[in-house]
Design a protein around this motif. Structure first.
Motif: not given
Length: 60
Positions: A1-6, A14-16, A20-22, A33-39
């Motif tokens: 999963m891409a959210i695991g990227l570090e 952009s932040w926006e 929107a992706l999150a 959800a917690a991983d997405v928030d951390a990302w």
């Protein structure tokens, strides 16, 4: 999963776009959800630096 990227690897310019992706990721993968928030928390400072014209921090 891409959210695991570090190490400041993000999927938007952009932040926006990052926010929107999150949102749908958090909805679809509720257990992550917690991983997405951390990302997104890691992405915000990088997006701000990029908006100012430099991805890298500069010493004052």
């Amino acid at each position: 999963m891409a959210i695991g990227l570090e190490n400041e690897t993000y999927l938007a310019d952009s932040w926006e776009e990052t926010a929107a992706l999150a949102a749908p990721l958090k909805e679809r993968f509720r257990s992550m959800a917690a991983d997405v928030d951390a990302w997104t928390a890691r992405a915000e400072p990088s997006c701000e630096r990029l908006r100012r014209g430099s991805f890298f921090d500069r010493a004052a």
